[in-house]
Design an enzyme around this catalytic site. Sequence first.
Site, PDB file in Angstrom:
ATOM      1  N   ASN A   9      10.682  22.188  30.306  1.00  0.00           N
ATOM      2  CA  ASN A   9      11.953  22.626  30.896  1.00  0.00           C
ATOM      3  C   ASN A   9      12.808  21.380  31.113  1.00  0.00           C
ATOM      4  OD1 ASN A   9      14.018  23.617  32.478  1.00  0.00           O
ATOM      5  ND2 ASN A   9      12.733  23.985  34.295  1.00  0.00           N
ATOM      6  N   LYS A  11      15.779  21.215  32.073  1.00  0.00           N
ATOM      7  CA  LYS A  11      16.767  21.408  33.156  1.00  0.00           C
ATOM      8  C   LYS A  11      18.144  20.922  32.697  1.00  0.00           C
ATOM      9  CE  LYS A  11      13.032  20.836  36.403  1.00  0.00           C
ATOM     10  NZ  LYS A  11      12.643  20.715  37.781  1.00  0.00           N
ATOM     11  N   HIS A  95      13.289  30.649  37.827  1.00  0.00           N
ATOM     12  CA  HIS A  95      12.875  29.306  38.262  1.00  0.00           C
ATOM     13  C   HIS A  95      13.311  29.115  39.717  1.00  0.00           C
ATOM     14  CE1 HIS A  95      12.569  24.956  38.550  1.00  0.00           C
ATOM     15  NE2 HIS A  95      11.753  25.026  37.516  1.00  0.00           N
ATOM     16  N   GLU A  97      14.642  26.759  41.181  1.00  0.00           N
ATOM     17  CA  GLU A  97      15.977  26.154  41.340  1.00  0.00           C
ATOM     18  C   GLU A  97      17.061  27.210  41.186  1.00  0.00           C
ATOM     19  OE1 GLU A  97      15.368  23.033  38.486  1.00  0.00           O
ATOM     20  OE2 GLU A  97      13.885  22.133  39.816  1.00  0.00           O
ATOM     21  N   GLU A 167       4.541  28.061  40.192  1.00  0.00           N
ATOM     22  CA  GLU A 167       5.113  26.754  40.495  1.00  0.00           C
ATOM     23  C   GLU A 167       5.347  26.635  42.004  1.00  0.00           C
ATOM     24  OE1 GLU A 167       7.194  25.034  36.802  1.00  0.00           O
ATOM     25  OE2 GLU A 167       8.674  26.147  37.940  1.00  0.00           O
ATOM     26  N   GLY A 173       8.951  18.362  40.791  1.00  0.00           N
ATOM     27  CA  GLY A 173       9.765  17.148  40.771  1.00  0.00           C
ATOM     28  C   GLY A 173       9.458  16.189  41.909  1.00  0.00           C
ATOM     29  N   SER A 213       4.908  18.841  38.804  1.00  0.00           N
ATOM     30  CA  SER A 213       4.441  17.464  38.623  1.00  0.00           C
ATOM     31  C   SER A 213       3.241  17.351  37.682  1.00  0.00           C
ATOM     32  CB  SER A 213       4.144  16.823  39.989  1.00  0.00           C
ATOM     33  OG  SER A 213       5.337  16.765  40.765  1.00  0.00           O
TER      34      SER A 213
END
Length: 251
Positions: A9, A11, A95, A97, A167, A173, A213
Amino acid sequence: MRKPLIAGNWKMNKTITESISLVKELIDFVKGYEETEIVVCPPFTSLWVTKELVGDTNILLGAQNMYYKDEGAYTGEISASMLQNIGCDYVILGHSERREYFHETSQEVAWKVQQALSFSIKPIICVGEKLEEREAGSARDVVKEEVEAIFEVLKPQDATKVVFAYEPIWAIGTGKSATSSDANDMIKYIRTLLKDKYGEKVSDQIRILYGGSVKPENIKELMSQSDIDGALVGGASLKALSFSRLVKFKE
Ligand code: PEP
């Protein structure tokens, strides 16, 4: 039985020029490697050029989001038919985010899943809890709500076409991965939910990835777990060498 899948991904990273270099390098690194299904998910602006480059290689194409309506006055949105027309095989949906910064609800994610499937695009459905939810002991409840929202739209005959990605938000991240056994426990739990809804034969075929991560240093340990079928990778997918090391985790 479940082929490992490693999805990158990107992003909101990589211009078209940068995407071209990354994809060309990656094609070289993973040429002919068939042990893992490989998916790259560039930003919308780079989808077309990426498709042109990967062509019929062993690298598949995914988008990072889409809207659930067919077409029309939805400024700034991208439809499933547009993604299908480019040649996307996958689309990342829900996701964290998107859920956090763009306020996507589980209901909207479900509509997107339904729309993607009706255009033969396989959704990679992201679920996962926040740190405070884990600390409060409600991680499973959060994940259950996100997974079960999908059941409303996912017909038994389509269930094996979707991929889930667990996730934990606190691991994305941050450099702080979940332990492989914690990740496996939650993924096993998701598989139990799938089994209760669609039966064991189906749930045994659905791939569930871990994301948060993931890097070359921890992929082997994660992939040695019973129920982790691959990884959804952010940071480590932005360099061809690290992403190819993830793809070739068996070597
Ligand atoms: C992600 O964006 O889905 C992700 C897991 O990111 P990272 O690998 O950088 O934690």
